[in-house]
Motif scaffolding. Structure first.
Motif, PDB file in Angstrom:
ATOM      1  N   THR A 150       0.823  -1.203   0.000  1.00 12.10           N
ATOM      2  CA  THR A 150       0.000   0.000   0.000  1.00 12.10           C
ATOM      3  C   THR A 150       0.862   1.260   0.000  1.00 12.10           C
ATOM      4  O   THR A 150       2.074   1.209   0.216  1.00 12.10           O
ATOM      5  CB  THR A 150      -0.939   0.044   1.217  1.00 12.10           C
ATOM      6  N   PHE A 151       0.211   2.382  -0.248  1.00 14.12           N
ATOM      7  CA  PHE A 151       0.859   3.693  -0.136  1.00 14.12           C
ATOM      8  C   PHE A 151      -0.153   4.645   0.479  1.00 14.12           C
ATOM      9  O   PHE A 151      -1.355   4.362   0.515  1.00 14.12           O
ATOM     10  CB  PHE A 151       1.334   4.188  -1.507  1.00 14.12           C
ATOM     11  N   SER A 152       0.303   5.775   0.983  1.00 17.52           N
ATOM     12  CA  SER A 152      -0.590   6.739   1.616  1.00 17.52           C
ATOM     13  C   SER A 152      -0.860   7.936   0.707  1.00 17.52           C
ATOM     14  O   SER A 152      -1.999   8.170   0.303  1.00 17.52           O
ATOM     15  CB  SER A 152      -0.027   7.212   2.958  1.00 17.52           C
ATOM     16  N   ASP A 153       0.166   8.693   0.342  1.00 19.10           N
ATOM     17  CA  ASP A 153      -0.017   9.851  -0.535  1.00 19.10           C
ATOM     18  C   ASP A 153       0.614   9.622  -1.905  1.00 19.10           C
ATOM     19  O   ASP A 153      -0.045   9.766  -2.918  1.00 19.10           O
ATOM     20  CB  ASP A 153       0.573  11.102   0.114  1.00 19.10           C
ATOM     21  N   ARG A 154       1.892   9.280  -1.914  1.00 19.46           N
ATOM     22  CA  ARG A 154       2.597   9.068  -3.177  1.00 19.46           C
ATOM     23  C   ARG A 154       3.564   7.898  -3.050  1.00 19.46           C
ATOM     24  O   ARG A 154       4.099   7.643  -1.968  1.00 19.46           O
ATOM     25  CB  ARG A 154       3.382  10.323  -3.595  1.00 19.46           C
ATOM     26  N   ARG A 155       3.753   7.233  -4.165  1.00 23.71           N
ATOM     27  CA  ARG A 155       4.745   6.171  -4.191  1.00 23.71           C
ATOM     28  C   ARG A 155       5.228   5.981  -5.626  1.00 23.71           C
ATOM     29  O   ARG A 155       4.419   5.863  -6.553  1.00 23.71           O
ATOM     30  CB  ARG A 155       4.171   4.852  -3.676  1.00 23.71           C
ATOM     31  N   THR A 156       6.540   5.997  -5.816  1.00 19.26           N
ATOM     32  CA  THR A 156       7.122   5.704  -7.121  1.00 19.26           C
ATOM     33  C   THR A 156       7.501   4.233  -7.162  1.00 19.26           C
ATOM     34  O   THR A 156       8.196   3.737  -6.274  1.00 19.26           O
ATOM     35  CB  THR A 156       8.362   6.574  -7.391  1.00 19.26           C
ATOM     36  N   MET A 157       7.010   3.537  -8.181  1.00 21.68           N
ATOM     37  CA  MET A 157       7.270   2.108  -8.332  1.00 21.68           C
ATOM     38  C   MET A 157       8.242   1.889  -9.483  1.00 21.68           C
ATOM     39  O   MET A 157       8.131   2.539 -10.534  1.00 21.68           O
ATOM     40  CB  MET A 157       5.967   1.367  -8.651  1.00 21.68           C
ATOM     41  N   GLU A 158       9.209   0.999  -9.282  1.00 21.54           N
ATOM     42  CA  GLU A 158      10.115   0.573 -10.340  1.00 21.54           C
ATOM     43  C   GLU A 158      10.056  -0.940 -10.409  1.00 21.54           C
ATOM     44  O   GLU A 158      10.465  -1.634  -9.470  1.00 21.54           O
ATOM     45  CB  GLU A 158      11.531   1.074 -10.074  1.00 21.54           C
ATOM     46  N   ILE A 159       9.516  -1.448 -11.499  1.00 20.64           N
ATOM     47  CA  ILE A 159       9.313  -2.885 -11.673  1.00 20.64           C
ATOM     48  C   ILE A 159       9.843  -3.285 -13.044  1.00 20.64           C
ATOM     49  O   ILE A 159       9.430  -2.719 -14.063  1.00 20.64           O
ATOM     50  CB  ILE A 159       7.823  -3.265 -11.559  1.00 20.64           C
ATOM     51  N   GLY A 160      10.747  -4.222 -13.052  1.00 22.34           N
ATOM     52  CA  GLY A 160      11.253  -4.753 -14.315  1.00 22.34           C
ATOM     53  C   GLY A 160      11.805  -3.706 -15.251  1.00 22.34           C
ATOM     54  O   GLY A 160      11.645  -3.799 -16.473  1.00 22.34           O
ATOM     55  N   GLY A 161      12.461  -2.699 -14.690  1.00 17.11           N
ATOM     56  CA  GLY A 161      13.046  -1.645 -15.502  1.00 17.11           C
ATOM     57  C   GLY A 161      12.077  -0.562 -15.927  1.00 17.11           C
ATOM     58  O   GLY A 161      12.447   0.327 -16.710  1.00 17.11           O
ATOM     59  N   GLU A 162      10.838  -0.602 -15.427  1.00 21.17           N
ATOM     60  CA  GLU A 162       9.833   0.398 -15.774  1.00 21.17           C
ATOM     61  C   GLU A 162       9.419   1.180 -14.528  1.00 21.17           C
ATOM     62  O   GLU A 162       9.429   0.647 -13.411  1.00 21.17           O
ATOM     63  CB  GLU A 162       8.604  -0.259 -16.399  1.00 21.17           C
ATOM     64  N   ARG A 163       9.032   2.431 -14.743  1.00 22.05           N
ATOM     65  CA  ARG A 163       8.709   3.312 -13.629  1.00 22.05           C
ATOM     66  C   ARG A 163       7.304   3.889 -13.817  1.00 22.05           C
ATOM     67  O   ARG A 163       6.908   4.270 -14.911  1.00 22.05           O
ATOM     68  CB  ARG A 163       9.735   4.444 -13.556  1.00 22.05           C
ATOM     69  N   PHE A 164       6.567   3.944 -12.716  1.00 15.01           N
ATOM     70  CA  PHE A 164       5.293   4.656 -12.703  1.00 15.01           C
ATOM     71  C   PHE A 164       5.064   5.197 -11.305  1.00 15.01           C
ATOM     72  O   PHE A 164       5.662   4.737 -10.326  1.00 15.01           O
ATOM     73  CB  PHE A 164       4.128   3.767 -13.160  1.00 15.01           C
ATOM     74  N   GLU A 165       4.209   6.206 -11.217  1.00  9.62           N
ATOM     75  CA  GLU A 165       4.008   6.930  -9.965  1.00  9.62           C
ATOM     76  C   GLU A 165       2.545   6.836  -9.534  1.00  9.62           C
ATOM     77  O   GLU A 165       1.644   7.117 -10.323  1.00  9.62           O
ATOM     78  CB  GLU A 165       4.404   8.398 -10.154  1.00  9.62           C
ATOM     79  N   LEU A 166       2.336   6.455  -8.289  1.00 10.52           N
ATOM     80  CA  LEU A 166       1.000   6.396  -7.700  1.00 10.52           C
ATOM     81  C   LEU A 166       0.789   7.631  -6.835  1.00 10.52           C
ATOM     82  O   LEU A 166       1.691   8.038  -6.100  1.00 10.52           O
ATOM     83  CB  LEU A 166       0.858   5.145  -6.837  1.00 10.52           C
ATOM     84  N   ALA A 167      -0.395   8.234  -6.919  1.00  8.43           N
ATOM     85  CA  ALA A 167      -0.656   9.431  -6.123  1.00  8.43           C
ATOM     86  C   ALA A 167      -2.120   9.496  -5.723  1.00  8.43           C
ATOM     87  O   ALA A 167      -3.019   9.232  -6.532  1.00  8.43           O
ATOM     88  CB  ALA A 167      -0.266  10.687  -6.885  1.00  8.43           C
ATOM     89  N   TRP A 168      -2.338   9.850  -4.470  1.00  5.30           N
ATOM     90  CA  TRP A 168      -3.685  10.086  -3.930  1.00  5.30           C
ATOM     91  C   TRP A 168      -3.803  11.567  -3.616  1.00  5.30           C
ATOM     92  O   TRP A 168      -2.974  12.131  -2.914  1.00  5.30           O
ATOM     93  CB  TRP A 168      -3.893   9.249  -2.669  1.00  5.30           C
TER      94      TRP A 168
END
Length: 322
Positions: free
Chosen positions: A139-157
């Protein structure tokens, strides 16, 4: 996807034609269309719902799992994997929010998939106890940057909006944003301002979306990707509805409705609020029919609930008794 009307539903003929620009790609024989957003980010739709997925060195990252697409999600992934010689294994599943219409096919991907979502998404899914929607472990609360298998995406609430947990996903390396249940690209919102728990929060999300750099919007609904122009058109539609609601609250006289209701005060309330809702919707429906699909179908309902939000959340049209 063609603009076909059902012969079984004669009432459909009473509605305005759908602009061709509101439709997406044609569906295949299995009932889905899959396409590239940018590089290795793809989207899949059944014409009503949308999901997205990234192919990576560590397997596929799936974003939402609408049950209406269901097993076609894996078929779409298989199609892309076979064409590109990459893995078709869904290793991660990211939830935008807890609603079953966007996550009800989650269980199809088994128990080994790593599920990710906002901390409130986890709480709500544990509360709902739906075996089709296992709660996210990460889980994340406000923001979290994910790096999976050489790819990046950002989660934000960005606070409560459509739901208390609805979050956006930014793909900075793919020029895309996934923001679900806020803007319906080419179409108006549906019931209760797109079935939103927090209407003021909902109204603020398009401006938030435009603070991100992106070209393609994965909106979670209907048959095509959105653009920044779609978000701006949605903003104008909602702004015009809000202005119309304020004008209706200023000008519709409640007296005849409460007089007609007499001792039945709820009849008076219903008559007055329905009249304000009708006055809110009429000019906006006329302005946007032919511009946004189904403006004549849902504007009265959306306008009514936007007007109620203006009354109840902002106190507009509720004078204090002298």
């Amino acid at each position: 996807m063609s603009n076909q009307r059902s012969t079984a539903d004669t009432a459909v003929s009473d509605y305005a034609p759908i602009p061709e620009s509101s439709f997406g790609p044609a569906l295949n024989e299995q009932g889905y269309a899959v396409g590239r957003v940018e590089r290795n980010l793809y989207w899949v739709t059944d014409g009503v719902y949308q999901a997205a997925f990234l192919t990576t060195q560590d397997g596929v990252v799936l974003f939402d799992a609408p049950p209406s697409i269901g097993h076609n999600i894996q078929r779409a992934i298989d199609e892309i994997a076979q064409a590109n010689g990459v893995s078709n294994r869904v290793a991660y599943l990211v939830h935008t929010h807890h609603h079953a219409d966007h996550g009800g096919a989650s269980s199809l991907f088994g128990t080994d998939v790593v599920r990710i979502g906002h901390e409130e998404t986890r709480r709500l899914l544990l509360r709902d106890d739906d075996p089709a929607r296992p709660a996210p472990e990460e889980t994340f609360s406000d923001r979290r940057t994910m790096e999976i298998g050489g790819e990046r995406f950002e989660l934000a609430w960005h606070g409560p909006n459509h739901t208390p947990d609805n979050s956006v996903i930014h793909f900075p390396d793919h020029d895309a944003l996934m923001m679900v249940d806020i803007v319906n690209a080419g179409w108006v919102p549906v019931y209760v301002v797109n079935l939103s728990d927090d209407i003021p929060g909902y109204l603020g999300m398009p401006a938030t979306a435009l603070t991100y750099p992106w070209k393609s919007l994965i909106s979670g609904h209907l048959g095509r990707l959105g653009t920044r122009a779609d978000v701006q058109l949605h903003q104008r539609y909602m702004s015009d509805l809000e202005a119309s609601a304020r004008n209706a609250l200023d000008t519709v006289d409640p007296t005849p409705y409460f007089t007609a209701g007499g001792a039945n005060v709820w009849a008076g309330v219903k008559g007055y609020l329905n009249a304000v809702g009708d006055a809110t919707a009429a000019p906006v429906m006329e302005r946007y029919t032919g511009v946004l699909a189904a403006a004549d179908v849902f504007t009265p309902d959306v306008g009514f609930w936007l007007m109620e939000s203006i009354r109840l959340n902002h106190g507009y049209g509720l004078p204090v008794h002298p």
